[in-house]
Design a protein around this motif. Structure first.
Motif, PDB file in Angstrom:
ATOM      1  N   CYS A  13       0.865  -1.186   0.000  1.00  0.00           N
ATOM      2  CA  CYS A  13       0.000   0.000   0.000  1.00  0.00           C
ATOM      3  C   CYS A  13       0.900   1.234   0.000  1.00  0.00           C
ATOM      4  O   CYS A  13       2.124   1.134   0.166  1.00  0.00           O
ATOM      5  CB  CYS A  13      -0.868  -0.007   1.248  1.00  0.00           C
ATOM      6  SG  CYS A  13       0.141   0.032   2.742  1.00  0.00           S
ATOM      7  N   PHE A  14       0.258   2.371  -0.124  1.00  0.00           N
ATOM      8  CA  PHE A  14       0.974   3.647  -0.163  1.00  0.00           C
ATOM      9  C   PHE A  14       1.875   3.833   1.065  1.00  0.00           C
ATOM     10  O   PHE A  14       3.050   4.190   0.948  1.00  0.00           O
ATOM     11  CB  PHE A  14      -0.080   4.765  -0.266  1.00  0.00           C
ATOM     12  CG  PHE A  14       0.377   6.086   0.245  1.00  0.00           C
ATOM     13  CD1 PHE A  14       1.199   6.896  -0.516  1.00  0.00           C
ATOM     14  CD2 PHE A  14      -0.029   6.536   1.500  1.00  0.00           C
ATOM     15  CE1 PHE A  14       1.623   8.125  -0.039  1.00  0.00           C
ATOM     16  CE2 PHE A  14       0.375   7.760   1.979  1.00  0.00           C
ATOM     17  CZ  PHE A  14       1.212   8.552   1.217  1.00  0.00           C
ATOM     18  N   GLY A  15       1.312   3.561   2.262  1.00  0.00           N
ATOM     19  CA  GLY A  15       2.048   3.844   3.500  1.00  0.00           C
ATOM     20  C   GLY A  15       3.256   2.944   3.679  1.00  0.00           C
ATOM     21  O   GLY A  15       4.335   3.406   4.076  1.00  0.00           O
ATOM     22  N   VAL A  16       3.090   1.665   3.380  1.00  0.00           N
ATOM     23  CA  VAL A  16       4.202   0.727   3.528  1.00  0.00           C
ATOM     24  C   VAL A  16       5.274   1.030   2.479  1.00  0.00           C
ATOM     25  O   VAL A  16       6.471   1.048   2.775  1.00  0.00           O
ATOM     26  CB  VAL A  16       3.697  -0.732   3.413  1.00  0.00           C
ATOM     27  CG1 VAL A  16       4.858  -1.699   3.266  1.00  0.00           C
ATOM     28  CG2 VAL A  16       2.856  -1.089   4.629  1.00  0.00           C
ATOM     29  N   ALA A  74       5.528   2.434   9.396  1.00  0.00           N
ATOM     30  CA  ALA A  74       4.225   2.948   8.947  1.00  0.00           C
ATOM     31  C   ALA A  74       3.184   2.868  10.052  1.00  0.00           C
ATOM     32  O   ALA A  74       2.267   3.685  10.126  1.00  0.00           O
ATOM     33  CB  ALA A  74       3.751   2.163   7.715  1.00  0.00           C
ATOM     34  N   CYS A  97       2.675   6.187   8.425  1.00  0.00           N
ATOM     35  CA  CYS A  97       1.704   6.406   7.351  1.00  0.00           C
ATOM     36  C   CYS A  97       0.782   7.576   7.721  1.00  0.00           C
ATOM     37  O   CYS A  97       0.297   7.650   8.853  1.00  0.00           O
ATOM     38  CB  CYS A  97       0.872   5.144   7.154  1.00  0.00           C
ATOM     39  SG  CYS A  97      -0.432   5.402   5.947  1.00  0.00           S
ATOM     40  N   PHE A  99      -2.231   8.059   7.159  1.00  0.00           N
ATOM     41  CA  PHE A  99      -3.553   7.611   7.630  1.00  0.00           C
ATOM     42  C   PHE A  99      -3.485   7.210   9.115  1.00  0.00           C
ATOM     43  O   PHE A  99      -4.441   7.399   9.864  1.00  0.00           O
ATOM     44  CB  PHE A  99      -4.064   6.437   6.790  1.00  0.00           C
ATOM     45  CG  PHE A  99      -4.256   6.785   5.343  1.00  0.00           C
ATOM     46  CD1 PHE A  99      -5.153   7.766   4.954  1.00  0.00           C
ATOM     47  CD2 PHE A  99      -3.513   6.152   4.361  1.00  0.00           C
ATOM     48  CE1 PHE A  99      -5.319   8.091   3.622  1.00  0.00           C
ATOM     49  CE2 PHE A  99      -3.666   6.480   3.023  1.00  0.00           C
ATOM     50  CZ  PHE A  99      -4.570   7.457   2.649  1.00  0.00           C
ATOM     51  N   VAL A 100      -2.359   6.639   9.513  1.00  0.00           N
ATOM     52  CA  VAL A 100      -2.177   6.297  10.924  1.00  0.00           C
ATOM     53  C   VAL A 100      -1.999   7.577  11.744  1.00  0.00           C
ATOM     54  O   VAL A 100      -2.572   7.718  12.828  1.00  0.00           O
ATOM     55  CB  VAL A 100      -0.967   5.350  11.102  1.00  0.00           C
ATOM     56  CG1 VAL A 100      -0.715   5.067  12.579  1.00  0.00           C
ATOM     57  CG2 VAL A 100      -1.189   4.047  10.345  1.00  0.00           C
ATOM     58  N   THR A 166      -6.561   1.117  11.258  1.00  0.00           N
ATOM     59  CA  THR A 166      -6.749   1.399   9.828  1.00  0.00           C
ATOM     60  C   THR A 166      -7.069   0.164   9.000  1.00  0.00           C
ATOM     61  O   THR A 166      -7.582   0.281   7.888  1.00  0.00           O
ATOM     62  CB  THR A 166      -5.480   2.060   9.247  1.00  0.00           C
ATOM     63  OG1 THR A 166      -4.370   1.203   9.531  1.00  0.00           O
ATOM     64  CG2 THR A 166      -5.240   3.431   9.826  1.00  0.00           C
ATOM     65  N   THR A 167      -6.755  -1.032   9.552  1.00  0.00           N
ATOM     66  CA  THR A 167      -6.932  -2.252   8.759  1.00  0.00           C
ATOM     67  C   THR A 167      -8.206  -3.022   9.119  1.00  0.00           C
ATOM     68  O   THR A 167      -8.376  -4.167   8.695  1.00  0.00           O
ATOM     69  CB  THR A 167      -5.716  -3.184   8.948  1.00  0.00           C
ATOM     70  OG1 THR A 167      -5.437  -3.275  10.346  1.00  0.00           O
ATOM     71  CG2 THR A 167      -4.508  -2.668   8.222  1.00  0.00           C
ATOM     72  N   CYS A 194      -8.350   2.771   6.226  1.00  0.00           N
ATOM     73  CA  CYS A 194      -7.759   3.438   5.056  1.00  0.00           C
ATOM     74  C   CYS A 194      -8.266   2.785   3.763  1.00  0.00           C
ATOM     75  O   CYS A 194      -8.675   1.628   3.745  1.00  0.00           O
ATOM     76  CB  CYS A 194      -6.244   3.420   5.136  1.00  0.00           C
ATOM     77  SG  CYS A 194      -5.509   1.988   4.418  1.00  0.00           S
ATOM     78  N   ALA A 196      -6.689   1.848   1.158  1.00  0.00           N
ATOM     79  CA  ALA A 196      -5.891   0.714   0.656  1.00  0.00           C
ATOM     80  C   ALA A 196      -6.427  -0.590   1.214  1.00  0.00           C
ATOM     81  O   ALA A 196      -6.493  -1.606   0.523  1.00  0.00           O
ATOM     82  CB  ALA A 196      -4.426   0.887   1.058  1.00  0.00           C
ATOM     83  N   THR A 197      -6.823  -0.554   2.477  1.00  0.00           N
ATOM     84  CA  THR A 197      -7.367  -1.753   3.108  1.00  0.00           C
ATOM     85  C   THR A 197      -8.669  -2.147   2.427  1.00  0.00           C
ATOM     86  O   THR A 197      -8.873  -3.306   2.046  1.00  0.00           O
ATOM     87  CB  THR A 197      -7.617  -1.474   4.606  1.00  0.00           C
ATOM     88  OG1 THR A 197      -6.364  -1.200   5.217  1.00  0.00           O
ATOM     89  CG2 THR A 197      -8.271  -2.647   5.291  1.00  0.00           C
ATOM     90  N   ALA A 267      -1.115  -5.730   2.303  1.00  0.00           N
ATOM     91  CA  ALA A 267      -0.495  -4.427   2.022  1.00  0.00           C
ATOM     92  C   ALA A 267       0.987  -4.390   2.344  1.00  0.00           C
ATOM     93  O   ALA A 267       1.683  -3.434   2.004  1.00  0.00           O
ATOM     94  CB  ALA A 267      -1.229  -3.341   2.826  1.00  0.00           C
TER      95      ALA A 267
HETATM   96  S1  SF4 Z   1      -2.675  -0.163   5.193  1.00  0.00           S
HETATM   97 FE1  SF4 Z   1      -3.373   1.965   4.961  1.00  0.00          FE
HETATM   98  S2  SF4 Z   1      -2.941   2.898   6.947  1.00  0.00           S
HETATM   99 FE2  SF4 Z   1      -1.743   1.026   6.861  1.00  0.00          FE
HETATM  100  S3  SF4 Z   1       0.225   1.675   6.061  1.00  0.00           S
HETATM  101 FE3  SF4 Z   1      -1.018   1.043   4.313  1.00  0.00          FE
HETATM  102  S4  SF4 Z   1      -1.946   2.951   3.521  1.00  0.00           S
HETATM  103 FE4  SF4 Z   1      -1.210   3.326   5.610  1.00  0.00          FE
END
Ligand code: SF4
Length: 284
Positions: A13-16, A74, A97, A99-100, A166-167, A194, A196-197, A267
């Motif tokens: 995902c974006f954050g990771v 993240a 991240c 979102f977190v 977030t998950t 989030c 992505a989840t 993710a």
């Molecule tokens: S799953 Fe969502 S909140 Fe968690 S790191 Fe990835 S983008 Fe961020």
């Protein structure tokens, strides 16, 4: 030969990606002082790669030496950990991240506005511990619940704010919110799940009817991969959860009679691992 159908959203995902790219970038520039507290992601294969490049993993902030460059995972960290790192002269590289961070900020600001905070999630997960660590006097004004039944058991309060890991699954957040409506004079619900989840969960459901089974790729400790397994199973999909390509050999029997194999990934699963496993399945 098998036909492989990859879920529309799978893998980093974006954050990771943002956190791992920052760590890898520093290592590639020759930085020999790159640290994380705990494993940077719930994927042992990717962690091994980063450690081979020089990443040092401390078990706690106490193990980090002065002058270390500490990349925050993240999942985020508590304020106390960040302060302890700075106090001992470590450089903090903030790769929580966003979102977190939003969930952390909401927990902090709503608690200061007098809301009793209810966190939906796994109380042992680092993300939840980090969010708790952004609330002053959390032991008195914050509860963690894992499900609707635990929310039902909370005492009545005047003002409650519900914040989610977030998950989490949206269905569970809705169910917990429904339970809390009956326990609070005023309820503030923050959907901090989030996108992505949600996208990875929807992508797994979209495989129903298109494949003869799903190979789910991800670390066993990955919370969001575990949720994908639950969703796939609840949707009637046969699931084989693997961490690496080697595990396919032990599960050869699972593939017998299956022609179209869906591929889903959590993710924290890197692209190279998805490609390795997809290629191996295609050639079976
Ligand atoms: S799953 Fe969502 S909140 Fe968690 S790191 Fe990835 S983008 Fe961020």
């Amino acid at each position: 030969m098998k036909e492989v159908v990859r879920a529309g959203h799978a893998g980093f995902c974006f954050g990771v990606k943002r956190a791992v790219d920052a760590i890898r970038g520093a290592l590639e520039r020759g930085d020999t002082n790159v640290w994380t507290i705990g494993l940077p992601i719930h994927n042992p294969q990717e962690v091994e790669r980063l450690q081979a490049m020089g990443l040092k993993v401390a078990q706690s902030e106490e193990e980090v030496p002065a002058g270390a460059r500490v990349f925050i995972r993240a999942h985020g960290e508590s304020r106390a950990v960040l302060a302890a790192l700075r106090d001992k002269g470590a450089e903090v590289v903030e790769t929580t991240c966003p979102f977190v961070s939003r969930a952390q900020e909401l927990a902090s600001s709503l608690s200061e506005e007098g809301y009793h905070i209810v966190l939906l999630g796994d109380r042992n997960h680092p993300e939840i511990r980090g969010i708790i660590g952004h609330v002053n006097d959390a032991e008195d004004i914050l509860d963690v619940v894992a499900n609707e039944a635990e929310a039902e058991a909370l005492p009545r309060r005047g003002k409650m704010a519900l914040i989610s890991q977030t998950t989490q699954r949206e269905e569970r957040l809705s169910a917990v919110a429904g339970a809390l409506v009956r326990r609070a004079g005023e309820l503030h619900v923050c959907n901090t799940i989030c996108r992505a989840t949600v996208e990875r969960q929807e992508a797994v459901r979209a495989l129903v009817g298109c494949v003869d089974g799903v190979v789910l790729i991800g670390g066993r400790a990955s919370a969001n991969t575990g949720k994908l397994r639950d969703i796939a199973a609840a949707s009637g999909l046969d699931v084989l959860w693997v961490e690496d390509a080697g595990e396919l050999d032990d599960s050869a029997g699972w593939f017998e009679g299956r022609k179209r194999i869906g591929i889903a990934a959590g993710a924290s699963t890197p692209e190279w691992l998805i490609n390795d496993i997809s290629s191996k399945i295609a050639s079976m």
